[in-house]
Design an enzyme around this catalytic site. Structure first.
Site: not given
Length: 148
Positions: A23, A74, A87, A100-101, A111
């Site tokens: 990250y 994110n 929803d 997403h990083i 994932r």
């Protein structure tokens, strides 16, 4: 002036310390400063929110959507299983850009799937923290076009 929410999901408060090889080393505070600076340059307002709790994120969306023109999210680990968050995003009928990083498609198999993607106009993944800045530019263009 358009207002966009930038929502950070679970564990993103630990950016800079959590798995820096995945990250990066920027803290969430520094990322948020970059987001605010880019938003100012784009002449939009941003409401930045982070929570480690699914219900708090959903409540934030419910409580604020009427004042928003779009959402950048994110969802962190909620990406892969939170139908309730999906929803909530669908219900408010705003353009959503998922960020997403790390590249979620190059990581563990669990994932690879995003339940959020089906209600997002687009997904930015694997471009590091710059992904948030690209998402701001994208959502401004989407809002201007008025089609999503």
């Amino acid at each position: 002036m358009n207002r966009v929410a930038v929502i950070h999901g679970p564990n993103l408060n630990l950016l800079g310390r959590r798995e820096p090889e995945v990250y990066g080393t920027k803290s969430l505070e520094n990322i948020n400063k970059e987001i605010e600076k880019r938003a100012n340059n784009l002449k939009i307002e941003v409401d930045i929110f982070q929570s480690n709790h699914e219900g708090e994120i959903i409540d934030f969306i419910h409580d604020n959507y009427k004042a928003l023109s779009g959402i950048i999210i994110n969802p962190g680990g909620l990406t892969h299983y939170s139908i309730a968050l999906r929803d909530a995003l669908a219900a408010v009928r705003l353009p959503v850009v998922e960020v997403h990083i790390s590249n979620i498609h190059k990581r563990e198999d669990f994932r690879h799937r995003s339940v959020i993607a089906s209600v997002a106009v687009g997904q930015i993944t694997g471009l590091g923290t710059e992904g948030y800045l690209y998402a701001l530019e994208a959502i401004v263009n989407i809002i201007k076009k008025g089609s999503y």
